[in-house]
Design an enzyme around this catalytic site. Sequence first.
Site, PDB file in Angstrom:
ATOM      1  N   HIS A 178      78.333  53.889  38.184  1.00  0.00           N
ATOM      2  CA  HIS A 178      78.914  52.879  37.293  1.00  0.00           C
ATOM      3  C   HIS A 178      79.665  51.785  38.022  1.00  0.00           C
ATOM      4  CE1 HIS A 178      78.260  54.415  33.201  1.00  0.00           C
ATOM      5  NE2 HIS A 178      78.320  55.613  33.733  1.00  0.00           N
TER       6      HIS A 178
ATOM      7  N   LYS B  55      89.034  43.928  27.153  1.00  0.00           N
ATOM      8  CA  LYS B  55      88.444  44.904  28.081  1.00  0.00           C
ATOM      9  C   LYS B  55      89.576  45.434  28.951  1.00  0.00           C
ATOM     10  CE  LYS B  55      85.629  41.626  29.529  1.00  0.00           C
ATOM     11  NZ  LYS B  55      84.453  42.182  29.093  1.00  0.00           N
ATOM     12  N   ARG B  56      89.272  46.413  29.801  1.00  0.00           N
ATOM     13  CA  ARG B  56      90.279  46.876  30.769  1.00  0.00           C
ATOM     14  C   ARG B  56      90.785  45.708  31.589  1.00  0.00           C
ATOM     15  NH1 ARG B  56      88.996  49.756  35.264  1.00  0.00           N
ATOM     16  NH2 ARG B  56      86.859  49.115  34.991  1.00  0.00           N
TER      17      ARG B  56
ATOM     18  N   LYS C  80      87.589  41.399  36.568  1.00  0.00           N
ATOM     19  CA  LYS C  80      87.196  40.933  35.225  1.00  0.00           C
ATOM     20  C   LYS C  80      87.788  39.547  34.908  1.00  0.00           C
ATOM     21  CE  LYS C  80      86.561  45.652  33.474  1.00  0.00           C
ATOM     22  NZ  LYS C  80      85.150  45.678  33.042  1.00  0.00           N
TER      23      LYS C  80
ATOM     24  N   THR D 175      79.651  46.606  28.345  1.00  0.00           N
ATOM     25  CA  THR D 175      79.073  46.909  27.021  1.00  0.00           C
ATOM     26  C   THR D 175      79.791  46.105  25.946  1.00  0.00           C
ATOM     27  OG1 THR D 175      80.483  48.869  26.905  1.00  0.00           O
ATOM     28  CG2 THR D 175      78.193  49.228  27.531  1.00  0.00           C
TER      29      THR D 175
ATOM     30  N   LYS E 172      78.525  44.237  22.264  1.00  0.00           N
ATOM     31  CA  LYS E 172      79.174  44.362  20.949  1.00  0.00           C
ATOM     32  C   LYS E 172      79.454  42.979  20.362  1.00  0.00           C
ATOM     33  CE  LYS E 172      80.965  48.579  22.803  1.00  0.00           C
ATOM     34  NZ  LYS E 172      81.988  49.099  23.716  1.00  0.00           N
TER      35      LYS E 172
END
Length: 818
Positions: free
Chosen positions: A358, A546-547, A552, A654, A658
Amino acid sequence: MSKKFDKEAFINDVKANVKTLYRKTIDEATKQQVFQAVSYTIKDTIIDNWLATQKQYETDDPKTVYYMSMEFLMGRALGNNLINLTEYNDVKDALEEIGFDLNVIEDEEPDAALGNGGLGRLAACFLDSLATLGYSSYGCGIRYRYGMFKQKIENGFQIEVPDNWLKDGNPFELRRPEYAKEVKFGGYVRVVYDETTKRNRFIQEGCQSVRAIPFDIPIVGYDNRIVNTLRVWDAEAINDFQLDSFDKGDYQKAVEQENLARNIVEVLYPNDNHYAGKELRLKQQYFFISASVQAAIEKYKKKHSDMRKFHEKVTFQLNDTHPTVAVAELMRILVDEENLEWDEAWEVTTKTCAYTNHTIMAEALEKWPIELFSRLLPRIYQIIEEINRRFLIEVGRKYPGDQNKVNKMAIIHDGQVKMAHLAIVAGYSVNGVAQLHTEILKKQELRDFYEMMPQKFNNKTNGITQRRFLLHANPLLAKWVTAHIGDEWITDLPQISKLKIYAEDKKAQQEFMNIKYQNKVRLARYILEHNGVEIDPRSIFDVQVKRLHEYKRQLMNILHVMYLYNTIKDHPEMDFYPRTFIFGAKAAAGYRRAKLTIKLINAVADVVNNDRSIKGKLKVVFIEDYRVSNAEWIFAASDVSEQISTASKEASGTGNMKFMLNGAPTLGTMDGANVEIVEEVGEENAFIFGLTADEVINFENNGGYHPMDYFNNDQDIRRVLMQLINGEYAKDDPERFREIYDSLLNTNSSDRADTYFILADFKSYAEAQRRVEEAYRDETRWAKMAILNVASSGKFTSDRTIQQYVDEIWHLDKVVIE
């Protein structure tokens, strides 16, 4: 397929449960008590189906996948179970009849705190798909008492508070003490020669033991009567309380066993910045793996006697490196307890274990200090040593005299046990989770292994379950989709492509935008209630949830907000379409810079939201305690999906799927699954910017780039960065954000500056944001883009992903319950 719903019987059962559980009438019950009573009523139906499923599995004896994961981010169970039983609307009507709103009752359920981010939510979607598609599976994990943490924002800072999600009990779980297993830590290994078998036996002695108690949670398939199981393990002391120690005054020893058990399951992902945290995390991993492997073997042996054929009926999918110790644990049981020869055991193990990678980031591939690993798991360490010894002989044969290869590929090297290497060597399949990710693994991070064993490597692009993230999360849109194309999309998401013909339809566009507006009103109410900030549902909802991790790039997003704010202040007369920037993220407890970024977002929000001179053109909101249940509302209300990770860093994502499913175009880099999203929807229906993965990798291989060039040559960038250190957003402490400033320019350090290429991509990002505004002003164009995003999301269902795992890796048998 489900039997006809009996409203009167349901109401009577709820009333009876309130009476039995709480000695109250329904009129006296609290909302939490009604939630419990409704859940136990639904659980009755589920258990009937659960029993029928087990009976069918006993008859068919299908191959079973054990999905091993440290995390299962399940979200709330009641609504999802009702959706999959196809009884949601019936129960809603029945509760209304006795004066209760199902939405309010659902809000009484805490999110099951068994996961943290995308990896755990993916595991939850996979279990839903396995049950819906009719495949035998167990999810295997830990029943964390407190999960990760509940996030509170105080004075703009993240504060972690315990998430006591089990305080009122979990009505859907079943405690199964009859399947308890013993798990051993520490001690030493004694070798004895067995005259009967003519071989050495290895016995672990002087160890500490805990008892693993399984709690089973039902996983309901959609309208097919299949109910699979998520088995999460709780830990109990084997000797609860040693009274003799207590009597002698040794209080510590008396509670030692109990403390060991409690600590193992207390909290998800203990802070492993220190030695004690690392040790606890390794204990957690071995604890749930040992119990799960023992249980799988026990189940197999009820019907089968030949352990050499174990892999024909069982497969272990290792969800990232955390469960890799399953390789050695399976070997231990096969060799030490089932008396297989090493080669026989290795053959079984290498046909049973499969590994999902991952992460592209090398630092996230788990490594354990030898000293810690060998002390905590002495027999397991011996087995890994032997696996490593034999593997290095193979490497030596393949690359004679190449010591560099040996060093790079060894499972044990440089004082560390490398779990990803163990998973690749022992697994019969190694998969990435998006096409780009898998290619980067093959060419970069795992290149040596790919060159030696290419047949193991494959890609399985992630997916999400449309049943939770559209049918349950966005009932208005789900109803609209069904009205236009029928309801086959619920179990066959590619059918949603039939919506494409409505993308140009004026009436459909109007209906779609009206649904989006209603969802924005719903979220605006939530934000007003929880944040005290009033936002305009007519503004563009630009969302990044998100985290929180540097790759990110939430930081780039908030720096851009600062840039927009400067622009509006400089040109108050300019025409600017109102924007609401919505953030939601938890930072790991020990991740200082991520937590400082949360403070920066909130500091900017304080300034921007309270500046009346900008007339509400810009608002910034940080949603506290981002989790599955509020995520559902956020996705439904989003206009823009921020997927802005540094290209080559995000394995898949992911959240991007969504947002797409709910009609929010992607603003993103060509990273992870964004690449495939753009392939499906067309680049004209997304806003792509920034360096490519190849460009980033090229920079990294050649020592990075020079952020000072951007600072010196671009006054907008320079101004924003100077505001980090001139007190603009921290009047009480102008130095507060100095660390962020330094990380971008690295004026005081020999480390590489701006590791995640924020300044390199900033102008490209700002330009993409300008294109977003231009597109949104044209309502017809935007509605078309949004509808096409929904209509192009068919590939990104977890049903497709799971079917690919079944066809290409697991080879499971489909089960049907008549």
